[in-house]
Design a protein around this motif. Structure first.
Motif, PDB file in Angstrom:
ATOM      1  N   VAL A  26       0.848  -1.187   0.000  1.00  0.00           N
ATOM      2  CA  VAL A  26       0.000   0.000   0.000  1.00  0.00           C
ATOM      3  C   VAL A  26       0.884   1.238   0.000  1.00  0.00           C
ATOM      4  O   VAL A  26       1.990   1.232   0.534  1.00  0.00           O
ATOM      5  CB  VAL A  26      -0.962  -0.031   1.223  1.00  0.00           C
ATOM      6  N   SER A  27       0.377   2.283  -0.633  1.00  0.00           N
ATOM      7  CA  SER A  27       1.127   3.526  -0.727  1.00  0.00           C
ATOM      8  C   SER A  27       0.279   4.648  -0.144  1.00  0.00           C
ATOM      9  O   SER A  27      -0.928   4.719  -0.397  1.00  0.00           O
ATOM     10  CB  SER A  27       1.448   3.778  -2.201  1.00  0.00           C
ATOM     11  N   PHE A  28       0.899   5.517   0.668  1.00  0.00           N
ATOM     12  CA  PHE A  28       0.170   6.615   1.298  1.00  0.00           C
ATOM     13  C   PHE A  28       0.664   7.944   0.729  1.00  0.00           C
ATOM     14  O   PHE A  28       1.866   8.207   0.707  1.00  0.00           O
ATOM     15  CB  PHE A  28       0.385   6.600   2.818  1.00  0.00           C
ATOM     16  N   GLY A  38     -10.928  -2.573  10.524  1.00  0.00           N
ATOM     17  CA  GLY A  38     -11.026  -4.030  10.485  1.00  0.00           C
ATOM     18  C   GLY A  38     -11.464  -4.530  11.844  1.00  0.00           C
ATOM     19  O   GLY A  38     -11.261  -3.851  12.848  1.00  0.00           O
ATOM     20  N   PRO A  39     -12.048  -5.720  11.890  1.00  0.00           N
ATOM     21  CA  PRO A  39     -12.508  -6.282  13.170  1.00  0.00           C
ATOM     22  C   PRO A  39     -11.335  -6.514  14.126  1.00  0.00           C
ATOM     23  O   PRO A  39     -10.176  -6.507  13.708  1.00  0.00           O
ATOM     24  CB  PRO A  39     -13.140  -7.624  12.769  1.00  0.00           C
ATOM     25  N   ASN A  40     -11.640  -6.728  15.390  1.00  0.00           N
ATOM     26  CA  ASN A  40     -10.601  -7.059  16.361  1.00  0.00           C
ATOM     27  C   ASN A  40      -9.795  -8.253  15.893  1.00  0.00           C
ATOM     28  O   ASN A  40     -10.348  -9.231  15.407  1.00  0.00           O
ATOM     29  CB  ASN A  40     -11.224  -7.381  17.720  1.00  0.00           C
ATOM     30  N   GLY A  41      -8.477  -8.148  16.021  1.00  0.00           N
ATOM     31  CA  GLY A  41      -7.606  -9.252  15.641  1.00  0.00           C
ATOM     32  C   GLY A  41      -7.240  -9.255  14.163  1.00  0.00           C
ATOM     33  O   GLY A  41      -6.522 -10.143  13.699  1.00  0.00           O
ATOM     34  N   ALA A  42      -7.695  -8.231  13.414  1.00  0.00           N
ATOM     35  CA  ALA A  42      -7.452  -8.202  11.966  1.00  0.00           C
ATOM     36  C   ALA A  42      -5.980  -7.971  11.621  1.00  0.00           C
ATOM     37  O   ALA A  42      -5.541  -8.306  10.522  1.00  0.00           O
ATOM     38  CB  ALA A  42      -8.301  -7.107  11.319  1.00  0.00           C
ATOM     39  N   GLY A  43      -5.238  -7.374  12.572  1.00  0.00           N
ATOM     40  CA  GLY A  43      -3.831  -7.074  12.303  1.00  0.00           C
ATOM     41  C   GLY A  43      -3.537  -5.579  12.236  1.00  0.00           C
ATOM     42  O   GLY A  43      -2.427  -5.180  11.881  1.00  0.00           O
ATOM     43  N   VAL A 218      -9.190  -1.659   4.515  1.00  0.00           N
ATOM     44  CA  VAL A 218      -9.826  -2.643   5.392  1.00  0.00           C
ATOM     45  C   VAL A 218      -8.956  -3.881   5.499  1.00  0.00           C
ATOM     46  O   VAL A 218      -8.607  -4.506   4.488  1.00  0.00           O
ATOM     47  CB  VAL A 218     -11.227  -3.044   4.870  1.00  0.00           C
ATOM     48  N   LEU A 219      -8.602  -4.209   6.740  1.00  0.00           N
ATOM     49  CA  LEU A 219      -7.856  -5.440   7.001  1.00  0.00           C
ATOM     50  C   LEU A 219      -8.808  -6.486   7.561  1.00  0.00           C
ATOM     51  O   LEU A 219      -9.729  -6.169   8.323  1.00  0.00           O
ATOM     52  CB  LEU A 219      -6.751  -5.201   8.042  1.00  0.00           C
ATOM     53  N   HIS A 220      -8.555  -7.731   7.178  1.00  0.00           N
ATOM     54  CA  HIS A 220      -9.341  -8.840   7.714  1.00  0.00           C
ATOM     55  C   HIS A 220      -8.448 -10.067   7.719  1.00  0.00           C
ATOM     56  O   HIS A 220      -7.871 -10.410   6.683  1.00  0.00           O
ATOM     57  CB  HIS A 220     -10.588  -9.069   6.835  1.00  0.00           C
ATOM     58  N   HIS A 221      -8.311 -10.680   8.893  1.00  0.00           N
ATOM     59  CA  HIS A 221      -7.420 -11.834   9.029  1.00  0.00           C
ATOM     60  C   HIS A 221      -6.038 -11.585   8.412  1.00  0.00           C
ATOM     61  O   HIS A 221      -5.487 -12.443   7.715  1.00  0.00           O
ATOM     62  CB  HIS A 221      -8.042 -13.086   8.381  1.00  0.00           C
ATOM     63  N   GLY A 222      -5.498 -10.390   8.665  1.00  0.00           N
ATOM     64  CA  GLY A 222      -4.133 -10.100   8.233  1.00  0.00           C
ATOM     65  C   GLY A 222      -3.957  -9.780   6.765  1.00  0.00           C
ATOM     66  O   GLY A 222      -2.833  -9.623   6.296  1.00  0.00           O
ATOM     67  N   ARG A 223      -5.098  -9.665   6.050  1.00  0.00           N
ATOM     68  CA  ARG A 223      -5.000  -9.340   4.629  1.00  0.00           C
ATOM     69  C   ARG A 223      -5.726  -8.031   4.341  1.00  0.00           C
ATOM     70  O   ARG A 223      -6.710  -7.701   4.994  1.00  0.00           O
ATOM     71  CB  ARG A 223      -5.643 -10.444   3.780  1.00  0.00           C
ATOM     72  N   LEU A 224      -5.218  -7.308   3.340  1.00  0.00           N
ATOM     73  CA  LEU A 224      -5.875  -6.088   2.887  1.00  0.00           C
ATOM     74  C   LEU A 224      -6.987  -6.489   1.926  1.00  0.00           C
ATOM     75  O   LEU A 224      -6.721  -6.945   0.825  1.00  0.00           O
ATOM     76  CB  LEU A 224      -4.842  -5.193   2.181  1.00  0.00           C
ATOM     77  N   VAL A 239     -16.834  -6.135   2.715  1.00  0.00           N
ATOM     78  CA  VAL A 239     -16.705  -5.344   3.942  1.00  0.00           C
ATOM     79  C   VAL A 239     -18.024  -5.369   4.717  1.00  0.00           C
ATOM     80  O   VAL A 239     -18.041  -5.547   5.939  1.00  0.00           O
ATOM     81  CB  VAL A 239     -16.304  -3.884   3.614  1.00  0.00           C
ATOM     82  N   ARG A 240     -19.115  -5.221   4.008  1.00  0.00           N
ATOM     83  CA  ARG A 240     -20.434  -5.273   4.656  1.00  0.00           C
ATOM     84  C   ARG A 240     -20.637  -6.599   5.389  1.00  0.00           C
ATOM     85  O   ARG A 240     -21.115  -6.637   6.511  1.00  0.00           O
ATOM     86  CB  ARG A 240     -21.548  -5.135   3.612  1.00  0.00           C
TER      87      ARG A 240
END
Ligand code: ADP
Ligand code: MG
Length: 251
Positions: A26-28, A38-43, A218-224, A239-240
């Motif tokens: 990712v670039s900012f 992201g949900p708790n634990g997403a990373g 959005v992160l989920h389980h360590g992935r973008l 995401v929904r």
């Protein structure tokens, strides 16, 4: 089109056999308020710690303004222009608000003869005042830090992060533990701060983030799994699905 400030390439992070982050590129850009949700634990915090130099990635690389940051200690990240907030534990509870920020300003200098120089001391005080002004705490400058309200302590943490005058300010859940009124005040502060520097937020609160940010990851389980404008994120089916049934929904 603004210039690229920070680029993360193929970042991965393991804890033992557990993969907390996997292959994140990712670039900012400069001048954008970007949030990572992201949900708790997403990373999220793991990624935040890597971007701020507190944690090394297991794989991948980081580049800030075209310079590799790999392997640098965190204080070098600060010198390059990346600063982060710390949790309340970083505040000295028995010092005043102003003293807390001045100590942080002092910690940035490498000079040992600082106390001998009146001019240097004045400069530290001015830096501290500017940081307090930026977060709206100047009227509380003489208050003992532990007597501040929760929201004001979080603002003080941000002031501490601002003394290095960072180009990129990283904030991990700045509204954690806040009620609606304190959250509103913090959102207003984040909007003000983002006018003068690049701000990257890690947040759990979806609704707040979608109202505030120019761009959302959005992160989920360590992935973008998503990267777009708030409208694009709102319309993203995956995401929904992830946020469905969570206490903090879209609102
Ligand atoms: P988030 O901030 O999105 O809630 P974290 O980045 O804190 O998520 O954690 C992501 C995952 O990595 C979680 O499953 C967490 O248990 C694990 N994790 C984080 N830090 C460590 C660590 N130091 N050791 C082992 N596991 C960790
Ligand atoms: Mg976290």
């Amino acid at each position: 089109m603004s210039a690229e400030l920070l680029r993360a390439e193929r970042i991965g992070r393991r804890f033992g056999g557990f993969v907390a982050l996997e292959d994140i590129s990712v670039s900012f850009s400069a001048g954008q308020l970007t949030s990572i949700i992201g949900p708790n634990g997403a990373g999220k915090s793991t990624f935040f710690n890597i971007l701020s130099g507190a944690l090394s990635p297991s794989s991948g690389s980081l580049c800030f303004k075209g310079r590799e940051l790999n392997g640098l200690p965190q204080h070098r990240f600060v010198h390059q222009g990346i600063s982060r907030s710390y949790q309340i534990t970083n505040i000295f509870p028995d010092l005043t608000v102003h003293e807390n920020v001045r100590v942080a300003a002092q910690a940035l200098t490498v000079s040992y003869d600082i106390w001998r120089s009146r001019a240097r001391l004045d400069e530290l005080n001015m830096r501290a005042d500017a940081a307090l002004e930026a977060v709206g705490l100047q009227e509380k400058r003489s208050t003992i830090a532990k007597l501040l309200a929760h929201g004001q302590q979080r603002a003080l943490e941000i002031a501490i992060a601002l003394v290095s005058e960072p180009e990129l300010l990283l904030l991990d859940e700045p509204t954690a533990g806040m009620g609606p009124e304190e959250t509103r005040e913090m959102v207003a502060l984040l909007e003000r701060l983002s006018q003068r520097r690049t701000v990257l937020l890690v947040e759990h609160k979806m609704k707040m983030v979608l109202g505030l940010s120019k761009r959302v990851l959005v992160l989920h389980h360590g992935r973008l799994i998503a990267d777009g404008t708030p409208d694009e994120i709102r319309g993203n089916a995956e995401v929904r699905r992830i946020y469905l049934g969570q206490s903090e929904g879209y609102g």
